[in-house]
Every structure is written in structure tokens, then in C-alpha cells.
Design an enzyme around this catalytic site. Structure first.
Site, PDB file in Angstrom:
ATOM      1  N   ASP A  42       0.852  -1.188   0.000  1.00 54.54           N
ATOM      2  CA  ASP A  42       0.000   0.000   0.000  1.00 54.54           C
ATOM      3  C   ASP A  42       0.887   1.237   0.000  1.00 54.54           C
ATOM      4  O   ASP A  42       1.836   1.331   0.792  1.00 54.54           O
ATOM      5  CB  ASP A  42      -0.909   0.028   1.230  1.00 54.54           C
ATOM      6  CG  ASP A  42      -2.020  -1.007   1.162  1.00 54.54           C
ATOM      7  OD1 ASP A  42      -2.082  -1.750   0.161  1.00 54.54           O
ATOM      8  OD2 ASP A  42      -2.819  -1.083   2.111  1.00 54.54           O
ATOM      9  N   ASP A  88     -15.583  -2.908   0.137  1.00 55.34           N
ATOM     10  CA  ASP A  88     -15.012  -2.526   1.425  1.00 55.34           C
ATOM     11  C   ASP A  88     -16.166  -2.313   2.391  1.00 55.34           C
ATOM     12  O   ASP A  88     -17.027  -1.453   2.158  1.00 55.34           O
ATOM     13  CB  ASP A  88     -14.181  -1.261   1.277  1.00 55.34           C
ATOM     14  CG  ASP A  88     -13.049  -1.440   0.269  1.00 55.34           C
ATOM     15  OD1 ASP A  88     -12.448  -2.524   0.267  1.00 55.34           O
ATOM     16  OD2 ASP A  88     -12.789  -0.513  -0.514  1.00 55.34           O
TER      17      ASP A  88
END
Length: 249
Positions: A8, A134
Site C-alpha cells: 500500500d 469494502d
């Protein structure tokens, strides 16, 4: 079930967030290039890269990231700030193995139908599109997990399936970055509702014990990040596991 190591990126740094909160980040003293090489040199051939700036609409990382990705021979699953059909097309044509779409798929009602029309009928392309889900307490979040969607989780899965998309990346935000175990109950609900989806689990994995638990279900792959950076799971363990799981991805 295949393990996909995660990288990330936020402000050009390798980071992990806690519960998707940009203010709760852990920075790691390693460059993007070094992390990719660490995975590659240990036999990893598939990585998951998320541009966290891009997820919020800030694309300052993108050129640097794409230049780095183009230099690797590993397969890359990429997400963060994918907003247009042209972007998806350019990424796939440039060699990105899979493209993750999230915010635009939820916030723009025309995006998924247009994406379906453009890619689902192309040979192999539907398999290279990943729908990000998500979830916070079964509410779908988007735009860097800062906005909530009124669409119910299972209704959204059904909508995507009807348009020809079947590969889903599901992150339980409550679990993300906590190293407290994966959201097994959530994944079971999704698979009970739609047994034929190709599900990628994400969030909470803390050890190989969590991997063994997820492998009891028909989950195709799992994204692992913080457990690697915190030395809870070694790259060697991932390599050994994946050699047995190549057919699942």
C-alpha cells in the site's frame, strides 16, 4: 487458496492503515522498489498494489507507481483511483494483470454497465476485473472508505454478477490493519449467498493459522500485508504455501 502479498502506497511511502483510517498509518522503512524486489527474489510472482492517494482522488503517486510496475515481470493486481473505462483499458493493455474498481463502480450508476459492455465480452477480460467491496458493519464504504453507500451488500453483489463480474475483493474495515484475524463470518455469508463468486479475502490476517482457517472455505485468494511487514508471516512461508495453490487464483 493463493496468498497475494500487499504493498500500500501513501505519499510515496510503503504504509499500512488501521481500519482504513489515513490518520492511523504505519510507515515502513523500505522503498516500493525494495519491497517488490524482496517479493520477487523470494519467488513471489503475484502482488497487490494499492495507491491510497489515488483512492481519495489524488493521483500524484500514479506515474511513479506505473513506471516501477512496468519494470517488474510479476503479475500485479492494482487499485486506487480507477475512475474511467479508458484507465481500465490502458492498465490492462500495459500489462497490469488485474484492475480493481471500487469507488466509481458504486458512486457512478453508469460505470459498471459501461465497463461490462466494454470488457465482459472480451476473451479473458472479465477475469481481470476485480470489484472491491469494502465493508464496515456490512455497510459498503468507498472513496478511501470515507463515504457510505446505501446499496445493501448482497444486492450489490447480485448487481455485479448480473453484469458479468464475478471476482470480488472483500475487506472488512473493522479487521483491517489490526492483526486480529480475518472476517471469516462475512466471507461465509458472501459465499452462502453466491457460491460461484471468486472471492479474495482482505484484512486482519495475522498468522498462518488465519490462512489455514480461511482455506477451509471456497476463498480463491487472500491479500496479506501487515502480517508480512510485522514478521508474523514470512515470505518463505508464502512461497511454500503458494506452490501448492497455483491452480486456485
Amino acid at each position: 487458496m493463493y496468498i497475494i502479498p500487499a504493498i500500500d502506497i501513501l505519499d510515496g511511502k510503503v504504509v499500512r492503515l488501521r481500519e482504513g483510517d489515513y490518520n492511523q498509518k504505519t510507515e515502513y522503512d523500505v522503498s516500493i522498489e525494495e519491497m517488490i524486489e524482496r517479493y520477487r527474489s523470494n519467488g513471489t510472482d503475484f502482488i497487490h498494489i494499492i495507491d491510497l492517494n489515488g483512492a481519495k482522488g489524488d493521483f500524484t503517486n500514479q506515474k511513479t507507481l506505473f513506471d516501477i510496475i512496468k519494470k517488474t515481470d510479476m503479475r500485479v493486481q492494482y487499485g486506487g483511483g480507477i475512475r474511467t473505462i479508458d484507465q481500465v483499458n490502458n492498465l490492462l493493455d500495459s500489462g497490469i494483470h488485474r484492475v480493481i474498481v471500487g469507488t466509481q463502480a458504486i458512486s457512478n450508476p453508469d460505470f459498471l454497465p459501461e465497463l461490462s459492455k466494454a470488457f465482459v465480452k472480451k476473451d479473458g477480460y472479465a477475469n481481470r476485473i476485480v470489484i472491491a467491496i469494502d465493508v464496515l458493519d456490512e455497510v459498503i464504504k468507498y472513496s478511501g472508505w470515507m463515504e457510505s453507500s446505501p446499496i445493501k451488500l448482497m444486492d450489490y453483489v447480485d448487481k455485479c454478477l448480473a453484469l458479468g463480474f464475478f471476482r470480488f475483493l472483500c475487506t472488512d474495515i473493522n479487521k483491517d490493519g489490526k492483526l486480529g484475524g480475518a472476517a471469516v463470518d462475512l466471507y461465509k455469508k458472501l459465499l452462502d449467498h453466491s457460491p460461484f463468486i471468486k472471492l479474495i479475502a482482505s484484512g486482519g490476517v495475522s498468522s498462518m493459522e488465519d490462512i489455514y482457517e480461511l482455506a477451509k472455505y471456497d476463498i480463491r485468494s487472500v491479500v496479506v500485508g501487515k502480517a508480512i511487514y510485522e514478521n508474523r508471516i514470512s515470505i518463505e512461508e508464502i512461497k511454500e504455501w503458494n506452490l501448492k495453490a497455483l491452480s486456485s487464483i
